[in-house]
Design a protein around this motif. Structure first.
Motif, PDB file in Angstrom:
ATOM      1  N   LYS A 154      -5.779   4.844   3.551  1.00  0.00           N
ATOM      2  CA  LYS A 154      -5.721   3.418   2.516  1.00  0.00           C
ATOM      3  C   LYS A 154      -5.583   2.534   2.853  1.00  0.00           C
ATOM      4  O   LYS A 154      -5.556   1.539   2.913  1.00  0.00           O
ATOM      5  CB  LYS A 154      -5.280   3.851   1.680  1.00  0.00           C
ATOM      6  CG  LYS A 154      -5.853   4.835   0.621  1.00  0.00           C
ATOM      7  CD  LYS A 154      -5.118   6.110  -0.339  1.00  0.00           C
ATOM      8  CE  LYS A 154      -4.156   4.884  -1.255  1.00  0.00           C
ATOM      9  NZ  LYS A 154      -2.742   5.005  -2.465  1.00  0.00           N
TER      10      LYS A 154
ATOM     11  N   LYS B 153       1.133  -1.442   0.014  1.00  0.00           N
ATOM     12  CA  LYS B 153       0.195   0.039  -0.071  1.00  0.00           C
ATOM     13  C   LYS B 153       0.811   1.394   0.168  1.00  0.00           C
ATOM     14  O   LYS B 153       1.619   1.838   0.611  1.00  0.00           O
ATOM     15  CB  LYS B 153      -1.240   0.106   1.170  1.00  0.00           C
ATOM     16  CG  LYS B 153      -1.592   0.945   1.338  1.00  0.00           C
ATOM     17  CD  LYS B 153      -3.156   1.175   0.422  1.00  0.00           C
ATOM     18  CE  LYS B 153      -3.784   0.017   0.376  1.00  0.00           C
ATOM     19  NZ  LYS B 153      -4.695   0.056  -0.654  1.00  0.00           N
TER      20      LYS B 153
ATOM     21  N   ASP C 170       0.039  -0.307  -6.006  1.00  0.00           N
ATOM     22  CA  ASP C 170      -1.033  -0.925  -5.059  1.00  0.00           C
ATOM     23  C   ASP C 170      -1.446  -2.158  -4.912  1.00  0.00           C
ATOM     24  O   ASP C 170      -2.220  -2.790  -6.233  1.00  0.00           O
ATOM     25  CB  ASP C 170      -2.026  -0.230  -4.483  1.00  0.00           C
ATOM     26  CG  ASP C 170      -1.816   1.116  -3.904  1.00  0.00           C
ATOM     27  OD1 ASP C 170      -0.892   1.799  -3.231  1.00  0.00           O
ATOM     28  OD2 ASP C 170      -3.318   2.294  -4.081  1.00  0.00           O
TER      29      ASP C 170
ATOM     30  N   GLU D  32      -0.658  -4.824   5.790  1.00  0.00           N
ATOM     31  CA  GLU D  32      -0.402  -4.851   4.260  1.00  0.00           C
ATOM     32  C   GLU D  32       1.224  -3.816   4.467  1.00  0.00           C
ATOM     33  O   GLU D  32       1.362  -3.783   5.375  1.00  0.00           O
ATOM     34  CB  GLU D  32      -1.236  -3.735   4.033  1.00  0.00           C
ATOM     35  CG  GLU D  32      -2.109  -4.180   3.067  1.00  0.00           C
ATOM     36  CD  GLU D  32      -3.214  -2.844   2.490  1.00  0.00           C
ATOM     37  OE1 GLU D  32      -3.989  -3.562   1.512  1.00  0.00           O
ATOM     38  OE2 GLU D  32      -3.068  -1.484   2.798  1.00  0.00           O
TER      39      GLU D  32
END
Length: 833
Positions: free
Chosen positions: A755, A745, A816, A760
Motif C-alpha cells: 500500500k 499510510k 490514510d 509517504e
C-alpha cells in the motif's frame, strides 16, 4: 390469531411459541423499553406451512437418511427439501394473518426477518444453520420469500446430524420467524453492563460506530470505545476508533458497505448525552434481568432503540454493599489492575495483532508463556495472564506471582543463564532435533488416518522449540544485554543491542536480501517487469510466478531457492492456524516484494557501521574491557541467529499443521466441518475428535463463534490508548531527528506493505526486522509503541528519516491520506489536515 403473535404479547418464557429471540424481545417491550415493533410467525405457523404443503414426508426421508448415516444421500435430500420449502405456498389462513399484521404494523416499512429456534434446549439457535437474518426487506411478497428461507434454514446437514446425535427428532423441531421494523441506524453499537476487560461491575463499556450494528458485532470496524461509571454517573474514558466503513440499508432489498467520510472518522459517533442515555437504559435492563447484560442498540433520528439483550453469564455476578471508603479503595485497585493488565497485554497483542481463535489460542499462549515455565523452575510461579474458557471467551487473569522457597537460589543460578557454550550447545541441539523431526514429515503425503496425530506431533515440536528458544537463546541474550549496558554506554550512550546486529547473517535479514535479489531481476528485465506488473494488477500471483519462471531461468533459480528457504514465513509468526504462509498464498510475498521493486535505495550491508562500533570500543575502553565487551557482543549475535532460526522452524511447524488441517477437512470431516469452523475447536479437540463428536459439538462451535465478537471488542479495548488527547497533536518520543511533512499510510501487517508509496509517512503499531524494507521508501515513521533504542529508531537513524515513537494510538487517531508534520526533534506529530 393462531399462527402469529405480536412481540409485546410474548414473555421470556414463551420460547416454545416464539423462540428465544422473539420471547426476549417481548420481555423488553413489556419492561417498557423502546424496541422496534413487529410480530412473530410462531411454531404453529411453521407446522401449518409444513403440513399444508405435504412436506412431512420429505422431512421423514431426510431423518431416515441421517439415521442410516448415508451422508451422500442425506445431502441430496436436504438440498431437495430446502428447494421444496422455498417453492411452497402459504395457506390462505396463514397468508391472511401475515398480511393482516404486516399491514397493521409494518406496511410501507423496510423490515428485518430473523429465525428464532423454538425448542427449549436449542434456544438462540446455538447450532449452525439457524441464525438466518435478512435486513432491509421490502414488500409483502419479498417478506413471504424470506420467511420461507428462514423455515428452510432449519434443515442444514450439520444441524440435522447434530439433532440426531443429541437425541432430538427433526420431525418434531419447529422454527419461529421474527419480523420487525428495520431501524435505519445513524449510529449503533453494543454495551456491556460489566466491563469485560477489567470485570469491574461499576463500569459500562460502550462500543459505537456509524450505520447498522452488524459492522461492530461482526468485527468489521474499529469502533469508538466509551467507559461509563455507574456510581459516578460520568464518562470515565473515551477512545476514538477508526470507523473506516459503515453498513447502511440500500434502496433495494439489502445493505451496502460504504467508506466513512474522513471528517466523520475524526469525531466521536456519540455525544456525551447519548452515552449517558445508553448507560442509563443499560442499567435498567440489567436491573430487570438481575444479571450483567450484553445489549445491542441503535439511534435513528435521535431516538434510542434496543435491538437485543443477552445475559453475560461468564462474568462474575456477585454483588456486595460497600462503604464509600471501600468503594474508593476498590476503584484504586481496579485502576492498578487495569494498568497492570495493559502492561502485560501489550506484549501479547504486539505478537498477535488479530484476535486469537480458540484453535490459535493454545499454541500462541504456549509460545508466549515459555518464560513462565522457566521462572517456575526457579521458584517464581506466575499464572497465565490471559485465559480462554470452554465457551471460547477470553478472560484476563492478572495476578501477583507466587514464590517458592527455591527462589532464594535464583541469584546463584543466574550464572547458568550466562554460560554461553552450554546455552549455544543446547540451543543447537534443540534446533537439530526439531529439523530432523520436521524432515520426517511430508504434510502432503501423511496417511489420512495419521493426520490428527501428526498435527499433535507438530504442535509438540513447536512447544519444545518455544521452551528451548527462550531458555537457551532469548533469556541469555536479554541477561547478557543487561550486563553489557554499562560498558556499551561508556562507548556511546545511544548504542543499543539492535545496533550490534549490523552486518550479521540471520533469517530475517537473509530473507530481505533474497527479496532484494528478486526485485533486482525484475527491474532489470523488461519482460519480467511487464509480467510482474500484470500480476500485481490482476492479483493472480501464482500464475504470475509461473509466467515469470517461464520467461527467466535466473528468476526460476532465485524464486525456488527463496521459497525453499523462506516459504513458510507468514504474516503473523505466532499464529498457528488463522494465518497463511507464502507457500500457501503469495499475496503478502508480492506485497513485500513490491516495496523492493519500487524502492530507489538498496538494502544496506551495515558493514561499515559494525566496523566503526568495534573501533570505537577499542579506542574508548581499556584492552581488557574491550575484549570482554566484544566477546559478549559476539555471543549475543550468535544468540540472535539461534532465536531467528528457531522462530522460522516454529512457523514451519504451523505451516505443516495448516496443510494437514485442510486435508482433514477435505477428507475425514468433509461436509461436516469447514476450515472457518475448525478455528473454533481447541488444540486438543482438533487432534482427537471424531466426525460424530464434531457433529455433537455444533452448538459449542456456534457459541464460540458468537463469543468471538465479544473477544474482538475485548481485544480492541486492551490495545486502545485510554487517554483522550487532542487529535490535532500526537505526543511521543523522538526516535530520530528531523522534520518532514507528508501523507499518512497506515500499515498493520506484512500483507499491506504494497500500500505504501514513495515519500509517504509510515504509521504502524510497531516494527521488527521484517519491516526494514519500508524504511527504503517512507519519508518518516510514526509508531504506537517503541522508544529511542527500538528497532524503528535504529533503522530510522540508519536511513536518515524522522521518527516519532510511543504515541500510544497513532494507528487509530490518524487516517490514510492525513497530512501530518513529523517533528522528530520534539517527538511530536502535528495533524495538518
Amino acid at each position: 390469531m393462531k399462527y402469529l403473535v405480536k412481540l409485546q404479547e410474548l414473555k421470556k418464557d414463551d420460547v416454545r411459541t416464539g423462540g428465544g429471540k422473539a420471547s426476549n424481545l417481548g420481555e423488553l417491550l413489556r419492561g417498557g423499553f423502546q424496541v422496534p415493533e413487529g410480530f412473530c410467525v410462531n411454531s404453529a405457523g411453521f407446522w401449518q406451512f409444513i403440513k399444508s404443503n405435504n412436506i412431512d414426508s420429505e422431512i421423514e426421508k431426510v431423518v431416515n437418511a441421517a439415521n442410516d448415516d448415508n451422508r451422500t444421500e442425506l445431502h441430496e435430500l436436504i438440498e431437495n427439501l430446502k428447494q421444496i420449502i422455498k417453492a411452497g405456498n402459504f395457506s390462505e389462513d396463514l397468508r391472511t394473518e401475515i398480511e393482516s399484521l404486516y399491514n397493521e404494523l409494518l406496511k410501507g416499512k423496510k423490515v428485518a426477518v430473523r429465525s428464532s429456534a423454538t425448542a427449549e434446549d436449542l434456544k438462540d439457535a446455538s447450532f449452525a444453520g439457524q441464525q438466518e437474518t435478512y435486513l432491509g426487506v421490502i414488500g409483502i411478497d419479498e417478506l413471504m420469500n424470506k420467511i420461507k428461507e428462514c423455515f428452510a434454514s432449519l434443515y442444514d446437514d450439520r444441524a440435522i446430524l447434530y439433532r440426531k446425535k443429541m437425541g432430538f427428532n427433526s420431525l418434531n423441531v419447529a422454527l419461529a420467524v421474527v419480523v420487525q421494523a428495520m431501524i435505519g441506524s445513524d449510529v449503533s453499537g453494543v454495551s456491556f453492563t460489566e466491563n469485560p476487560v477489567s470485570r469491574n461491575s461499576d463500569e459500562i463499556m460502550l462500543n459505537a460506530s456509524y450505520g447498522l450494528g452488524e459492522s461492530i458485532v461482526s468485527g468489521q470496524v474499529n469502533p469508538d470505545i466509551f467507559i461509563y461509571s455507574k456510581s459516578k454517573k460520568e464518562i470515565v474514558s473515551k477512545t476514538l476508533g477508526s470507523k473506516q466503513t459503515a453498513i447502511y440499508m440500500n434502496a433495494n432489498n439489502g445493505t451496502d458497505i460504504v467508506e466513512t467520510d474522513v471528517e466523520k472518522r475524526k469525531i466521536y459517533s456519540l455525544t456525551n448525552e447519548q452515552i449517558a442515555e445508553i448507560a442509563e437504559v443499560s442499567e435498567k435492563i440489567e436491573a430487570m434481568y438481575k444479571m450483567p447484560m450484553d445489549i445491542e442498540w441503535a439511534y435513528e433520528n435521535g431516538k434510542l432503540y434496543i435491538l437485543q439483550a443477552r445475559a453475560v453469564t461468564t462474568l462474575n455476578t456477585e454483588t456486595k454493599t460497600e462503604t464509600k471508603t471501600e468503594t474508593a479503595t476498590q476503584e484504586e485497585k481496579n485502576d492498578k489492575q487495569e494498568k497492570s493488565i495493559r502492561m502485560q497485554m501489550n506484549n501479547l497483542i504486539e505478537h498477535c495483532p488479530i484476535t486469537p481463535y480458540p484453535l490459535d489460542f493454545g499454541p500462541f499462549m504456549t509460545v508466549m508463556n515459555a518464560k513462565q515455565v522457566i521462572f517456575a523452575e526457579h521458584g517464581i510461579v506466575q499464572d497465565d495472564v490471559l485465559l480462554m474458557d470452554d465457551d471460547g471467551l477470553i478472560l484476563t487473569n492478572v495476578k501477583k506471582p507466587k514464590y517458592k522457597l527455591s527462589v532464594v537460589k535464583l541469584p546463584f543460578q543466574m550464572k547458568g543463564f550466562l554460560e554461553f557454550d552450554i546455552n549455544k550447545a543446547e540451543s543447537e541441539k534443540s534446533l537439530e532435533k526439531a529439523k530432523n523431526d520436521i524432515a520426517g514429515i511430508d504434510p502432503y503425503k501423511i496417511p489420512e488416518d495419521s493426520i490428527q496425530k501428526t498435527i499433535a506431533k507438530l504442535l509438540d515440536i513447536a512447544k519444545k522449540l518455544s521452551y528451548a528458544r527462550f531458555r537457551y537463546a532469548i533469556f541469555p541474550y536479554v541477561c547478557q544485554a543487561e550486563f553489557m549496558e554499562r560498558l556499551l554506554h561508556k562507548v556511546d550512550s545511544k548504542l543499543s543491542n539492535y545496533d550490534l546486529m549490523c552486518d550479521l547473517s540471520y533469517k530475517t535479514r537473509d530473507m530481505n536480501m533474497g527479496l532484494a535479489k528478486l526485485a533486482k531481476l525484475i527491474k532489470e528485465d523488461s519482460e519480467l517487469k511487464k509480467i510482474y506488473e500484470e500480476g500485481m494488477a490482476s492479483e493472480d500471483y501464482e500464475f504470475c510466478i509461473e509466467e515469470m519462471k517461464k520467461a527467466s531461468d535466473a528468476f526460476t533459480l532465485q524464486i525456488d531457492l527463496f521459497l525453499a528457504e523462506f516459504g513458510w514465513k507468514s504474516d503473523n509468526s505466532y499464529v498457528a492456524f488463522s494465518t497463511t504462509s507464502w507457500n500457501e498464498n503469495k499475496a503478502s510475498l508480492f506485497s513485500l516484494l513490491s516495496v523492493f521493486v519500487r524502492a530507489e535505495a538498496s538494502m544496506s550491508s551495515n558493514e561499515s557501521r559494525y566496523v566503526s562500533i568495534m573501533k570505537d570500543i577499542d579506542s574508548k575502553l581499556s584492552a581488557k574491557e574491550a575484549t570482554k565487551l566484544k566477546t559478549k557482543i559476539e555471543n549475543n549475535r550468535k544468540y540472535h541467529v539461534l532465536r531467528e532460526e528457531s522462530l522460522y522452524l516454529l512457523e514451519t511447524c504451523y505451516g505443516y499443521s495448516r496443510i494437514l488441517l485442510r486435508r482433514l477437512i477435505d477428507g475425514k470431516f468433509k461436509e461436516i466441518l469447514s476450515f472457518e469452523e475448525a478455528l473454533y475447536l481447541t488444540e486438543k479437540e482438533i487432534c482427537t475428535v471424531s466426525p460424530n463428536q464434531i457433529i455433537s459439538m455444533a452448538d459449542k462451535i456456534a457459541l464460540r463463534n458468537e463469543n468471538r465478537k465479544k473477544n474482538q471488542i475485548i481485544w480492541e479495548n486492551l490495545e486502545a490508548h485510554r487517554e483522550d488527547h487532542s487529535v490535532t497533536v500526537l505526543y511521543g518520543v523522538s526516535g530520530n531527528l528531523g522534520k518532514v511533512t507528508g501523507k499518512v499510510k497506515i500499515i498493520q501487517s506484512i500483507s499491506e506493505f504494497g500500500k505504501i508509496q514513495e515519500g509517504e509517512v509510515l504509521v504502524c503499531r510497531y516494527t521488527d526486522p521484517e519491516w526494514t524494507p519500508l524504511f527504503l521508501i517512507a519519508s518518516a515513521v510514526i509508531s504506537d509503541t517503541g522508544g529511542p533504542l527500538s528497532h524503528s529508531a535504529i533503522v530510522a537513524r540508519e536511513y536518515g528519516i524522522p521518527a516519532v515513537l510511543a504515541t500510544g494510538d497513532a494507528t487509530k487517531r490518524l487516517y490514510d491520506g492525513s497530512l501530518v508534520e513529523v517533528d522528530g526533534d520534539k517527538g511530536v506529530v502535528n495533524v495538518l489536515h
